[in-house]
Design a protein around this motif. Sequence first.
Motif, PDB file in Angstrom:
ATOM      1  N   ASP A 148       0.746  -1.093  -0.091  1.00 34.39           N
ATOM      2  CA  ASP A 148       0.029  -0.029  -0.031  1.00 34.39           C
ATOM      3  C   ASP A 148       0.735   1.327  -0.165  1.00 34.39           C
ATOM      4  O   ASP A 148       0.578   1.929   1.053  1.00 34.39           O
ATOM      5  N   THR A 149       1.470   1.561  -1.123  1.00 35.50           N
ATOM      6  CA  THR A 149       2.189   2.822  -1.310  1.00 35.50           C
ATOM      7  C   THR A 149       1.435   3.821  -2.232  1.00 35.50           C
ATOM      8  O   THR A 149       1.023   3.091  -3.326  1.00 35.50           O
ATOM      9  N   THR A 150       1.180   4.853  -2.054  1.00 38.74           N
ATOM     10  CA  THR A 150       0.520   5.797  -2.948  1.00 38.74           C
ATOM     11  C   THR A 150       1.182   5.994  -4.122  1.00 38.74           C
ATOM     12  O   THR A 150       0.548   6.166  -5.325  1.00 38.74           O
ATOM     13  N   GLU A 151       2.549   6.040  -4.170  1.00 42.00           N
ATOM     14  CA  GLU A 151       3.247   6.091  -5.344  1.00 42.00           C
ATOM     15  C   GLU A 151       4.192   5.029  -5.485  1.00 42.00           C
ATOM     16  O   GLU A 151       3.823   3.839  -5.197  1.00 42.00           O
ATOM     17  N   TYR A 152       5.412   5.150  -6.089  1.00 44.85           N
ATOM     18  CA  TYR A 152       6.229   3.940  -6.378  1.00 44.85           C
ATOM     19  C   TYR A 152       6.745   3.373  -5.202  1.00 44.85           C
ATOM     20  O   TYR A 152       6.664   3.978  -4.050  1.00 44.85           O
ATOM     21  N   ALA A 153       7.130   2.000  -5.350  1.00 44.50           N
ATOM     22  CA  ALA A 153       7.663   1.325  -4.127  1.00 44.50           C
ATOM     23  C   ALA A 153       9.150   1.729  -3.873  1.00 44.50           C
ATOM     24  O   ALA A 153       9.565   1.855  -2.915  1.00 44.50           O
ATOM     25  N   LEU A 154       9.868   1.475  -5.026  1.00 45.69           N
ATOM     26  CA  LEU A 154      11.603   1.832  -4.883  1.00 45.69           C
ATOM     27  C   LEU A 154      11.827   2.763  -6.007  1.00 45.69           C
ATOM     28  O   LEU A 154      11.459   2.790  -7.185  1.00 45.69           O
ATOM     29  N   GLN A 155      12.923   3.544  -5.758  1.00 41.46           N
ATOM     30  CA  GLN A 155      13.446   4.684  -6.681  1.00 41.46           C
ATOM     31  C   GLN A 155      14.638   4.972  -6.550  1.00 41.46           C
ATOM     32  O   GLN A 155      15.026   4.920  -5.323  1.00 41.46           O
ATOM     33  N   SER A 156      15.296   5.227  -7.597  1.00 42.24           N
ATOM     34  CA  SER A 156      16.841   5.873  -7.545  1.00 42.24           C
ATOM     35  C   SER A 156      16.793   6.967  -8.319  1.00 42.24           C
ATOM     36  O   SER A 156      16.319   7.054  -9.301  1.00 42.24           O
ATOM     37  N   ARG A 157      17.282   7.995  -7.475  1.00 35.26           N
ATOM     38  CA  ARG A 157      17.319   9.398  -8.189  1.00 35.26           C
ATOM     39  C   ARG A 157      18.812   9.938  -8.093  1.00 35.26           C
ATOM     40  O   ARG A 157      19.333   9.558  -7.290  1.00 35.26           O
ATOM     41  N   GLY A 158      19.063  11.061  -8.678  1.00 34.02           N
ATOM     42  CA  GLY A 158      20.438  11.725  -8.550  1.00 34.02           C
ATOM     43  C   GLY A 158      20.121  13.099  -8.382  1.00 34.02           C
ATOM     44  O   GLY A 158      20.847  13.980  -8.643  1.00 34.02           O
ATOM     45  N   GLU A 159      19.183  13.490  -7.391  1.00 35.22           N
ATOM     46  CA  GLU A 159      18.811  14.974  -7.114  1.00 35.22           C
ATOM     47  C   GLU A 159      19.761  15.590  -6.243  1.00 35.22           C
ATOM     48  O   GLU A 159      19.744  16.819  -6.342  1.00 35.22           O
ATOM     49  N   ILE A 160      20.250  14.913  -5.284  1.00 36.67           N
ATOM     50  CA  ILE A 160      21.018  15.821  -4.212  1.00 36.67           C
ATOM     51  C   ILE A 160      22.319  14.857  -4.131  1.00 36.67           C
ATOM     52  O   ILE A 160      22.497  13.756  -4.409  1.00 36.67           O
ATOM     53  N   GLY A 161      23.411  15.756  -3.461  1.00 39.24           N
ATOM     54  CA  GLY A 161      24.504  15.415  -3.142  1.00 39.24           C
ATOM     55  C   GLY A 161      25.692  15.153  -4.490  1.00 39.24           C
ATOM     56  O   GLY A 161      25.006  15.146  -5.755  1.00 39.24           O
TER      57      GLY A 161
END
Length: 504
Positions: A385-398
């Motif tokens: 029951d996740t309202t969006e994705y379950a797993l994500q990899s992003r390069g937004e920070i750091g």
Amino acid sequence: MTEDQPDRNRISRRHALAVLGTGAAALISGSEAPFVGEEGVRPARTGQLTTDGSGGEQPSRNGTECEGEACGDSTDHPGESITAYGALSDPDDQRISTAERNLRALLEAARAAGRNGTVYIPSGTYYIGHDGSGPDPFVRFGGREPPGISIVGAGPEVATLAISEHTPPDEQPNQSGLMWEEGYDHGTITVENVRLHGNYEALPNLSKAGGGSWGLQTGGRGRIRLHNAYISGWHLAGLRGRHMVERVERCTFEDNGIGVHNDANGDANSHHISVRPRRGTTCRIRNCQFLDCAGNVVNIRYNDGRLRMVNCHATGTGSGLCKLSGGSHVVFRHVYHEGHTDSLEQKVDERPDGPNFYGRNCINSLGERGSRSVTLRTEHLESWDTTEYALQSRGEIGNGPPAVKWVGDMVAIHNANMTNGEVAIRNREGGSFDGVEFRRLSVHGSSGDVFSTTRSSGRIETLHRDNAGGLGNPGDITIETDREGADPFVPEVPDAADVGINSS
């Protein structure tokens, strides 16, 4: 029941247990469950959640104020008892005069205990606070008080330190519970057999006053260990442990990070636990229960250390199970996760703009603030029951490498994308899952595709799926056996009654 066939009665029972657990009085009875070790041995059942309708507190005799021996403060306890220095226990007395008296008693007990000493909290509810002293928290170990003080209570179901509702936010915007100061060597700190309650519902507008409250905040040198502690109702994180958290065992965290979210109209939130494990160190979270938080169960914010969460049960995670923007090796083994719950939605205000924090995802890597790419190992992880994705990899920070090396076995994802119809597993903004090495994965009930991982690579031995979309685009991840319509896998995960505080 076979491994490929989930027991729906078991899930229904979990939902019932979660409802019981959302009350402040939710207790665990029975002996402590053994730790699930590297061999994956699952602990035997140890008892049931119970509620007594009284908040789980036994603070006084005949409902009246008491102190010392009258509150059961015998001499058979570790350290300096706060009642020996004038603390009063009364669950109905939040007067500022009583809160100031209790705070003075706590500080005097710490001074008497001395460096690396122990303060004891007897049975009772002890409200602390004062009229205001600016931005400082109530208790600062190191500096004003001796460094390295441990806090030990008579039990998390009977011994409570709580913030008084009469502490004015305009004059005392920092209403944190316990702080171990930067610049000091605190040695080994223990917090056990006690409840720390932030009382956020009675203390609105802390954000508007430029403040907030953490349950426990650590800095300096040393390590902190939590055992059989109940951390609840803090405006910000229950435990802001930074680099010092070594172990969190047999604890229950509830209703943390909700106050800042609601005060800020959903533009901010916080977590049950926030850590920054340093290279060469490991933060271990074992046999714990997590209930209702606007943010994540654990936020790995910086550095290149390791984190292991083993044999835990989490429900009502507004943002997710884990926000990942640091760490080198992160392990989730024998973990049950349920993002959206009715209880969480009732507590967390709707946002005027943007998606609501009603259980958005399971694991979200936003980038890498450390210097190494992270290896994420998930073994026997069940997410619902996740309202969006379950797993994500992003390069937004750091500025570190954004790729996540995802390895493991026996992960079952149920009901991802309850509100937006996108994918269950994805990479975005330069992120990727590289070197995927997975044995068994199942995705069921998702309203979209399984994959949108165009820049990712690796191998999944067996995928079971039955979702509204299709396989999607796994990129260079090879699916050796893709069984559409096959039953979900059934990871070995604890029930709510197996974990959390132990009343025995």
